[in-house]
Design an enzyme around this catalytic site. Structure first.
Site, short mmCIF file in Angstrom:
data_model
loop_
_atom_site.label_atom_id
_atom_site.label_comp_id
_atom_site.label_asym_id
_atom_site.label_seq_id
_atom_site.Cartn_x
_atom_site.Cartn_y
_atom_site.Cartn_z
N HIS A 130 -26.93 -56.29 7.16
CA HIS A 130 -25.94 -56.44 5.13
C HIS A 130 -23.98 -56.68 5.40
CE1 HIS A 130 -24.30 -54.14 1.95
NE2 HIS A 130 -24.53 -55.32 1.41
N CYS A 158 -24.35 -46.72 5.74
CA CYS A 158 -22.96 -47.48 4.99
C CYS A 158 -23.65 -47.65 3.67
CB CYS A 158 -22.31 -48.89 5.44
SG CYS A 158 -21.47 -48.14 7.23
N HIS A 159 -24.62 -48.84 3.28
CA HIS A 159 -24.95 -48.63 1.99
C HIS A 159 -27.24 -48.22 1.88
CE1 HIS A 159 -21.76 -51.16 2.87
NE2 HIS A 159 -21.19 -50.59 1.94
N GLY A 160 -27.40 -48.27 3.09
CA GLY A 160 -28.90 -47.52 2.84
C GLY A 160 -29.92 -48.27 3.62
N SER A 161 -29.54 -50.02 3.95
CA SER A 161 -30.64 -50.40 4.60
C SER A 161 -31.62 -49.41 5.32
CB SER A 161 -30.26 -51.60 4.58
OG SER A 161 -29.13 -52.53 4.31
#
Ligand code: FES
Length: 197
Positions: A130, A158-161
């Site tokens: 990402h 960071c953004h949950g991937s």
């Protein structure tokens, strides 16, 4: 009449001299520009060292554990997967964005169900596809906060991937691709990253 011809000849000769001089100066100018460019384009010793292959002895890496080394300023995750971990890869398939790694970046010998040369050893660039954070290793099934169907894998802070234990991204994650597999060679317990034979 003959005077006019003489003048014409003189003008033609002057033009030729001008053209030749301009061409020669242009050539000198190009050489003058190229030489410093060639010098500045040559990779520095530091850059060469950073892109060179690295060798790592993985004999101390225990089953189910991960070690991290740095190559080309990136973290390389090395995981000795257990047979149980390998079985869980197939369980995740229906929920993955690209289970067959058709879109992701890996050498041909890692374009398989386990994304590796030796099924039990995963070698992967530990960078989220990402925005480049380093996903955390979360091997425990049913890990708290990741749902009862979590079979182990990687979670980007960071953004949950979410990625499975082969670095394949789950549907619904912001990351578009599976994590990258670098080229590597494995001979016994000696792993060379950045070079394959
Ligand atoms: S950088 Fe990993 S989810 Fe955004």
């Amino acid at each position: 009449m003959s005077h006019a011809n003489d003048n014409d000849n003189i003008n033609i000769n002057r033009r030729r001299i001008l053209i030749n001089t301009t061409t020669a100066m242009g050539a000198v100018g190009v050489i003058g520009v190229c030489t410093p460019l060639v010098r500045s384009c040559a990779p520095s010793e530091k850059a060469k060292a950073a892109s060179s292959p690295i060798t790592q002895d993985i004999s101390t890496l225990e089953a189910g554990k991960m070690m991290v080394v740095e190559w080309q300023s990136k973290p390389i995750y090395i995981i000795r997967r257990t047979d149980d971990m390998l079985k869980k890869l197939a369980v995740s398939n229906p929920r993955l964005r690209d289970a067959n790694s058709n879109e992701s970046n890996q050498p041909d010998y890692a374009k398989n169900a386990h994304r590796s040369r030796d099924p039990n050893l995963l070698v992967m660039v530990g960078v989220c596809t990402h925005l480049g954070c380093a996903p955390g290793f979360r091997p425990e099934a049913n890990s708290s906060g990741l749902g009862t169907d979590w079979a182990g894998g990687f979670l980007c802070p960071c953004h949950g991937s979410r990625y499975d234990l082969a670095g394949r991204v789950f549907d619904g994650s912001p990351a578009p691709l599976n994590m990258e597999i670098p080229k590597y060679t494995l001979i016994g317990n000696i792993l060379t990253i950045g070079e394959d034979v």
